[in-house]
Each structure stands twice: as structure tokens, then as C-alpha cells.
Design a protein around this motif. Structure first.
Motif, PDB file in Angstrom:
ATOM      1  N   ILE A  77       0.838  -1.212   0.000  1.00 52.69           N
ATOM      2  CA  ILE A  77       0.000   0.000   0.000  1.00 52.69           C
ATOM      3  C   ILE A  77       0.864   1.250   0.000  1.00 52.69           C
ATOM      4  O   ILE A  77       0.625   2.200  -0.780  1.00 52.69           O
ATOM      5  N   GLU A  78       1.884   1.299   0.857  1.00 46.84           N
ATOM      6  CA  GLU A  78       2.721   2.482   0.922  1.00 46.84           C
ATOM      7  C   GLU A  78       3.473   2.704  -0.388  1.00 46.84           C
ATOM      8  O   GLU A  78       3.679   3.850  -0.814  1.00 46.84           O
ATOM      9  N   ARG A  79       3.885   1.618  -1.045  1.00 45.69           N
ATOM     10  CA  ARG A  79       4.570   1.762  -2.325  1.00 45.69           C
ATOM     11  C   ARG A  79       3.623   2.337  -3.381  1.00 45.69           C
ATOM     12  O   ARG A  79       4.014   3.200  -4.185  1.00 45.69           O
ATOM     13  N   ALA A  80       2.371   1.856  -3.370  1.00 44.91           N
ATOM     14  CA  ALA A  80       1.402   2.369  -4.348  1.00 44.91           C
ATOM     15  C   ALA A  80       1.103   3.848  -4.114  1.00 44.91           C
ATOM     16  O   ALA A  80       1.015   4.653  -5.064  1.00 44.91           O
ATOM     17  N   VAL A 104       4.025   5.855  -5.418  1.00 43.36           N
ATOM     18  CA  VAL A 104       4.073   5.893  -6.875  1.00 43.36           C
ATOM     19  C   VAL A 104       3.164   6.984  -7.424  1.00 43.36           C
ATOM     20  O   VAL A 104       3.491   7.680  -8.413  1.00 43.36           O
ATOM     21  N   PHE A 105       1.993   7.151  -6.783  1.00 50.53           N
ATOM     22  CA  PHE A 105       1.028   8.149  -7.267  1.00 50.53           C
ATOM     23  C   PHE A 105       1.163   9.469  -6.525  1.00 50.53           C
ATOM     24  O   PHE A 105       0.215  10.260  -6.443  1.00 50.53           O
ATOM     25  N   GLY A 106       2.345   9.745  -5.985  1.00 46.73           N
ATOM     26  CA  GLY A 106       2.626  11.047  -5.396  1.00 46.73           C
ATOM     27  C   GLY A 106       1.780  11.384  -4.194  1.00 46.73           C
ATOM     28  O   GLY A 106       1.444  12.565  -3.974  1.00 46.73           O
ATOM     29  N   GLY A 107       1.389  10.405  -3.410  1.00 50.14           N
ATOM     30  CA  GLY A 107       0.595  10.630  -2.217  1.00 50.14           C
ATOM     31  C   GLY A 107      -0.898  10.694  -2.472  1.00 50.14           C
ATOM     32  O   GLY A 107      -1.685  10.950  -1.547  1.00 50.14           O
ATOM     33  N   ASN A 108      -1.321  10.456  -3.718  1.00 51.26           N
ATOM     34  CA  ASN A 108      -2.748  10.477  -4.065  1.00 51.26           C
ATOM     35  C   ASN A 108      -3.362   9.134  -3.660  1.00 51.26           C
ATOM     36  O   ASN A 108      -3.215   8.129  -4.346  1.00 51.26           O
ATOM     37  N   THR A 109      -4.082   9.174  -2.519  1.00 51.91           N
ATOM     38  CA  THR A 109      -4.651   7.938  -1.979  1.00 51.91           C
ATOM     39  C   THR A 109      -5.721   7.364  -2.888  1.00 51.91           C
ATOM     40  O   THR A 109      -5.834   6.135  -3.041  1.00 51.91           O
ATOM     41  N   ALA A 110      -6.512   8.215  -3.499  1.00 50.71           N
ATOM     42  CA  ALA A 110      -7.596   7.746  -4.361  1.00 50.71           C
ATOM     43  C   ALA A 110      -7.049   6.970  -5.559  1.00 50.71           C
ATOM     44  O   ALA A 110      -7.561   5.902  -5.916  1.00 50.71           O
ATOM     45  N   ARG A 111      -6.013   7.518  -6.211  1.00 47.83           N
ATOM     46  CA  ARG A 111      -5.444   6.838  -7.377  1.00 47.83           C
ATOM     47  C   ARG A 111      -4.752   5.533  -6.950  1.00 47.83           C
ATOM     48  O   ARG A 111      -4.816   4.526  -7.644  1.00 47.83           O
ATOM     49  N   ALA A 112      -4.085   5.574  -5.793  1.00 51.75           N
ATOM     50  CA  ALA A 112      -3.432   4.348  -5.301  1.00 51.75           C
ATOM     51  C   ALA A 112      -4.467   3.273  -5.007  1.00 51.75           C
ATOM     52  O   ALA A 112      -4.274   2.088  -5.330  1.00 51.75           O
ATOM     53  N   ALA A 113      -5.612   3.674  -4.402  1.00 47.11           N
ATOM     54  CA  ALA A 113      -6.657   2.701  -4.103  1.00 47.11           C
ATOM     55  C   ALA A 113      -7.246   2.119  -5.381  1.00 47.11           C
ATOM     56  O   ALA A 113      -7.547   0.907  -5.457  1.00 47.11           O
ATOM     57  N   ALA A 114      -7.413   2.973  -6.411  1.00 44.88           N
ATOM     58  CA  ALA A 114      -7.946   2.482  -7.678  1.00 44.88           C
ATOM     59  C   ALA A 114      -7.002   1.472  -8.312  1.00 44.88           C
ATOM     60  O   ALA A 114      -7.432   0.455  -8.872  1.00 44.88           O
ATOM     61  N   ALA A 115      -5.693   1.757  -8.247  1.00 46.03           N
ATOM     62  CA  ALA A 115      -4.714   0.824  -8.824  1.00 46.03           C
ATOM     63  C   ALA A 115      -4.698  -0.500  -8.073  1.00 46.03           C
ATOM     64  O   ALA A 115      -4.509  -1.576  -8.669  1.00 46.03           O
ATOM     65  N   GLU A 128      -7.270  -1.725  -6.555  1.00 40.71           N
ATOM     66  CA  GLU A 128      -8.624  -2.252  -6.624  1.00 40.71           C
ATOM     67  C   GLU A 128      -9.214  -2.447  -5.230  1.00 40.71           C
ATOM     68  O   GLU A 128      -9.844  -3.466  -4.928  1.00 40.71           O
ATOM     69  N   ILE A 129      -8.983  -1.435  -4.372  1.00 48.12           N
ATOM     70  CA  ILE A 129      -9.599  -1.418  -3.052  1.00 48.12           C
ATOM     71  C   ILE A 129     -10.189  -0.031  -2.828  1.00 48.12           C
ATOM     72  O   ILE A 129      -9.923   0.909  -3.592  1.00 48.12           O
ATOM     73  N   SER A 137     -11.121   4.297   1.587  1.00 45.86           N
ATOM     74  CA  SER A 137     -11.358   4.214   3.031  1.00 45.86           C
ATOM     75  C   SER A 137     -10.586   3.056   3.654  1.00 45.86           C
ATOM     76  O   SER A 137     -10.202   3.108   4.830  1.00 45.86           O
ATOM     77  N   THR A 138     -10.335   1.996   2.866  1.00 43.56           N
ATOM     78  CA  THR A 138      -9.553   0.866   3.378  1.00 43.56           C
ATOM     79  C   THR A 138      -8.128   1.304   3.682  1.00 43.56           C
ATOM     80  O   THR A 138      -7.556   0.906   4.708  1.00 43.56           O
ATOM     81  N   ILE A 139      -7.572   2.127   2.794  1.00 46.93           N
ATOM     82  CA  ILE A 139      -6.211   2.606   3.022  1.00 46.93           C
ATOM     83  C   ILE A 139      -6.163   3.481   4.271  1.00 46.93           C
ATOM     84  O   ILE A 139      -5.264   3.344   5.118  1.00 46.93           O
ATOM     85  N   TYR A 140      -7.158   4.430   4.400  1.00 47.56           N
ATOM     86  CA  TYR A 140      -7.176   5.297   5.573  1.00 47.56           C
ATOM     87  C   TYR A 140      -7.314   4.470   6.857  1.00 47.56           C
ATOM     88  O   TYR A 140      -6.628   4.739   7.867  1.00 47.56           O
TER      89      TYR A 140
END
Length: 583
Positions: free
Chosen positions: A546-549, A552-563, A565-566, A569-572
């Protein structure tokens, strides 16, 4: 005489010969020689006939050497006593070796075996013939001694005896034989690099080599070990010190011989099977215990593991070995013909039944009936088989009267029988009737080195059948075969080897000749080499992903979650949890 009484005392617990006792023995020999000279006998360099001295020496051994098999102190006393006689008689070394050679090679009727053994123990440097090697005791590890110095030979011989072995032959380094029948270890003196050739010859002959040297050269020791020596001992050494170095080697030899004997026994007793892994040796033992019984046997194991071979081995070692062995694969027979195949039929029982025909039960009368894949048998037929087990009676299809069956049933299945019972596909009462003596065949992946043994056996067989020149597997090919899971077990291995023999060329099976699924087995080998310490908790792996994703997306949690496929809110939620844990 006085020294004879002293000898008797020594046999009851004395440890050393006194000077007076040795002098008494020497005086007896001087008197005997003097009487012989007065009778006008021929004289040799020592002043008496050679044959007379041998005869007197034999008497000396009989009177004073009965303790030759005792502890090391007494053996040393006997050697000291004998050397003193030689010194008093002023015999040259050449003459003393000759008369002891006569003792060694003398017919049994002239010199008993115990006397010959004592002479051999005193003079290991004389034992240079295969005949002498053949007389070595089979109960003790036999050793080749390559040593030019007689004093060192005596010390090494004592050490070998103390460690539990026996010197069977001795040579100088120039005359060291490439092979001595019955020997398992060689002690080789390496005074210089020229003696290393003896190490090469003995290692090539399959002997375990212990090198010794008084040179004290590290380079010489390293070179001897590089050429195959298992140990290097510096001179001078005591018998006890060398014995301590030899004892572990004898233990290794004994274990190797025991393992080889066990493997040979297994191969001899279970000729249809190939393999001597612990799993197979346990199976052989189980078969040997089960075979004499009259009770039914239930064999389980994966497809291709050798269930029919197991049934044949049970039959061959049972009291029914001289009677028929009938095998029937229940999964290969159409359902409508199954009852006829098992119990037989009479003429006119159904369309096409033009004559009476005996079934498998009747054909196996007095012997063993093997029902493979019994789980494929219909429930109605299972009930009839149950009756055979309960009453010993059966009927052919279309027949009114019952027949008697005297058979032992061995059945097998690749499925879990208890699961089949729970699913209603196998009668529970029949299961309990058949599952009296269960045997589980180990899959090939649990048999370790048997993969290589089986592969070499198949290669030899198929190369001969197909007229090909293949002789071996390359190390890389064998590594891939050992790493493969072999879901098809021995049958799959057999097919892989045959395919490589038919389609390949040359004398060596290479990885390129193996199927892709076998070559992929190296991945499993790599996984097996991972240390337990490298396995980490799942949450750590999850956090790293998760932290690597997110990074990769510059701290954008939404884009990381989309990549991933979660949900974001799961990341938060997981980050909050990690913060609470302080990780």
C-alpha cells in the motif's frame, strides 16, 4: 617350566612380561639350538636351522601368545617379547621377514589359524597378496596400509585394531594396488608429492583414504584432501591418537554398509519396487507385516504411485503366493458389464452371453483379488461384494445356486475413502469390512533421492528398448527433475524419461529434452530454499504494498486505491490501525 607358569598368571590378569620371564624363554631357545648343533644339524646365519627355529617359534606363540586377542598392552608385550628373541638370535631383518612369511603362508594343518593371525598382526608389511587380503575378517572393516616404515606400520596396525578394524594388506607407495578385494579404507603415508598418486588410485577404487605424513607441509595436506582424502594425520602419532581419528571413519563405513545392505535387502525382497528412501523402507516393512494375514487390505495413494505393485508384493509374501493373483480395474469397466466381470455369468443370462464365463472372484480362487479404484463400483454391486466378505459365497449372473469363494481381497483407490462414505458414494458397512489393514503409498515428491534412482532405472531400460545411446542425466536436468512436484508420480516420471529417450539425441539427457512443466519445477526448489526467518507477517507485506502504491502516485490515496482495486477508506483505516500499533 617357570615361564609357562608366569604365562598362566598373565592370562589371569597380568599386564606386562618381566625381564626374568623373557630371559627364561630366550634361555629355552638357546638350549634347544645348542642341542640341535650338537646333533650336527645344518646352521644358517643365526647359528641354527631355519625350520627348527620356526617350529620353536610356533611353540613360543602357543605358550606365550594365547592372549594375542586381548588388550593393547598385552599385544605390545607380545611384540616386544618376539623382537627380543629376534635380537638375541642375531637374525637379519630379511631372514626374520622370511620366517614370518612362512608362518603367514603355512598350511592350516601345520600352523593353526590363531597362530597365523598372530603372525599377520605382528608383520603387516608382509601382507602383499590378494590371498592374504581375502583372509581378512568380514566382521571388521578391512584396511589397506600404504607405509614403507615397519615401525610406523606396527603403530598403524595397533591403531586400526583399537578402532575396530583389521589391516588386510600393506604396500609401499610405489606398489599400492588400485583395488584390494574386501577393503573399505586406506591409510596412506605421504612423505612427498610423489606419493599422492597412491591417494589418486585408492580414491578412484572407491576407498576412503586417510593420509599421514611427517613432512608437516600444509600444502601437502591440502593437496591430499583435494585429491579425495577424508583426513590428514601428522606424524609421529600414537596408536591411541590415530585410533581416535579412525573410529569415526569406521562408523561412517559401517553406516554406509548398513544402508547399502538395507537397500539391497529392500530391492531383493521387493523387486517390483525401486527405491530405498525412508518412506519406501517404512512401506516395505509394513507390507512384510501385513502380507501373512488373511484380512483384507485397503491401499490408498495418488494415481501412479504403484498401488497394483503394492498388491502384488502383498500377494507374493502371503500364504497364497502360489495361487492366482487377479487384478481388476473397476474404473475401466462399463457399469453394465461390471457385475459379470466380477462374479461371472451363465449362458443366456443377458444378450450376448453365449456361454458360461467365470468372473474375477472365481478366477482368483485360493489366491488374491485386487480391486483397483473400488470407489468407482456401483452401490448395488458393493452390496454383493459385501456378501462375499461376510459369507464367502457368490452367484454368477443368471445362476440360481451359490458358489464358495476362498479369496483375499486387496482394494485400492486414489480418493479419500472416508470422504466417499460421507458423500454417500461408498457403503459404510463395506468400508469397515475392507478397511482392516490400511496402507498409504507415499507420493513421489515425498521419496527424496528415489526420483534419481527411478529416473536412472527408466533411462537404462528405455535406452535399451529403443536402441539409443543415452547413459546419464546432466546435473542441471536432474536438478529440475528433483524439484518437480510429480503430480502423476512414478507413471509421470516414466513417461517423461521415455519421451526424452525417444525424441532426444546423444548420451546425456539435458534440460532442453524435458517437458516445460518439469523445467518449471526449479521455481519450487527456489521457494524451498527460502529460510524461515525470511517469512514475514501478512500485515507487513500488505503495508509495504500500500505504501509503495501511494508513493508511486505522489501521495494520491484515491489513485493508489484504484490501482490496488480497493476502497480509499480501506487505506485510511489501515493507516490508522498501523499508527495505533506504533508500527
Amino acid at each position: 617350566m617357570q615361564h609357562r607358569h608366569a604365562c598362566e598368571r598373565r592370562e589371569t590378569g597380568g599386564d606386562r612380561w618381566t625381564e626374568a620371564e623373557r630371559e627364561a624363554v630366550a634361555r629355552d631357545h638357546r638350549d634347544a639350538a645348542r642341542r640341535h648343533r650338537h646333533r650336527g644339524g645344518d646352521e644358517d646365519r643365526g647359528g641354527f636351522r631355519h625350520k627348527t627355529f620356526v617350529r620353536r617359534l610356533r611353540k613360543c606363540f602357543e605358550d606365550h601368545g594365547r592372549f594375542a586377542g586381548a588388550d593393547l598392552t598385552r599385544k605390545q608385550a607380545l611384540r616386544d617379547f618376539f623382537e627380543e628373541i629376534l635380537l638375541r638370535r642375531r637374525l637379519s631383518d630379511h631372514h626374520s621377514f622370511t620366517l614370518l612369511g612362512d608362518l603367514r603362508d603355512a598350511p592350516a594343518k601345520r600352523f593353526p589359524g590363531e597362530l597365523t593371525r598372530r603372525a599377520r598382526a605382528l608383520t603387516p608389511h608382509l601382507l602383499t597378496t590378494d590371498a592374504a587380503a581375502g583372509r581378512a575378517s568380514s566382521a571388521r572393516p578391512c584396511v589397506v596400509l600404504v607405509e614403507a616404515d615397519p615401525a610406523s606400520s606396527r603403530v598403524a596396525t595397533s591403531a586400526v585394531a583399537t578402532a575396530g578394524g583389521e589391516v588386510a594388506a600393506a604396500f609401499s607407495s610405489q606398489k599400492a594396488a588400485a583395488s584390494v578385494p574386501g577393503t573399505v579404507l586406506a591409510i596412506v603415508d605421504v612423505p612427498d608429492r610423489g606419493a599422492l598418486d597412491a591417494v589418486d588410485r585408492l580414491v578412484a577404487a572407491g576407498l576412503m583414504v586417510v593420509a599421514t605424513s611427517g613432512a608437516g607441509s600444509v600444502a601437502l595436506a591440502v593437496e591430499a584432501m583435494r585429491r579425495g582424502a577424508v583426513d590428514f594425520v601428522l606424524k609421529p602419532y600414537t596408536p591411541e591418537a590415530l585410533a581416535r581419528r579412525l573410529a569415526p571413519r569406521f562408523a561412517e563405513v559401517g553406516q554406509h554398509v548398513a544402508n547399502a545392505s538395507e537397500a539391497d535387502r529392500a530391492k531383493a525382497d521387493f523387486g517390483a519396487f525401486v527405491g530405498s528412501s525412508p518412506a519406501m523402507l517404512a512401506l516395505y516393512d509394513e507390507i512384510a507385516r501385513i502380507a501373512p494375514s488373511r484380512a483384507p487390505v485397503f491401499v490408498t495413494g495418488e494415481s501412479g504411485a504403484g498401488k497394483e505393485l503394492c498388491a502384488e508384493a502383498i500377494h507374493a509374501r502371503s500364504g497364497r503366493a502360489g495361487k492366482p493373483f487377479v487384478a481388476l480395474n473397476c474404473g475401466a469397466i462399463p457399469r453394465e458389464l461390471m457385475e459379470s466381470e466380477v462374479f461371472g455369468h451363465v449362458r443366456g443370462a443377458f444378450t450376448g452371453a453365449t456361454e458360461d464365463r467365470a468372473g474375477a472372484v472365481e478366477a482368483a480362487q485360493g489366491g488374491t483379488l485386487f480391486l483397483d479404484e473400488i470407489g468407482e463400483m456401483e452401490l448395488s454391486l458393493q452390496a454383493k461384494l459385501l456378501r462375499v466378505l461376510q459369507t464367502g459365497e457368490f452367484r454368477r449372473v443368471g445362476e440360481a445356486h451359490a458358489r464358495t469363494a476362498d479369496i483375499r481381497i486387496v482394494c485400492a483407490t486414489h480418493r479419500d475413502p472416508q470422504v466417499e462414505v460421507a458423500a454417500g458414494r461408498f457403503r459404510q458397512d463395506l468400508f469397515y469390512r475392507l478397511h482392516v489393514l490400511p496402507i498409504r503409498l507415499p507420493p513421489l515428491r515425498e521419496r527424496g533421492a528415489d526420483v534419481e534412482t527411478l529416473a536412472n532405472e527408466f533411462l537404462k531400460r528405455f535406452a535399451s528398448e529403443e536402441g539409443r545411446a543415452f547413459r546419464r542425466f546432466s546435473p542441471a536436468a536432474m536438478e529440475r527433475m528433483r524439484a518437480h512436484d510429480w503430480p502423476g508420480n512414478v507413471r509421470e516420471l516414466q513417461n517423461v524419461v521415455r519421451r526424452a529417450v525417444v525424441l532426444g539425441e546423444g548420451e546425456e539427457i539435458t534440460p532442453e529434452m524435458l517437458p516445460a512443466e518439469v523445467a518449471a519445477g526449479t521455481q519450487r526448489l527456489l521457494l524451498e530454499r527460502i529460510d524461515e526467518a525470511e517469512v514475514e507477517p501478512f500485515w507487513m507485506t500488505e503495508r509495504r504494498v500500500i505504501e509503495r502504491a501511494v508513493a508511486v502516485f505522489g501521495g494520491n490515496t484515491a489513485r493508489a486505491a484504484a490501482a490496488l482495486e480497493i476502497s480509499p477508506s480501506t487505506i485510511y483505516r489501515k493507516r490508522e490501525r498501523w499508527a495505533e500499533l506504533g508500527t
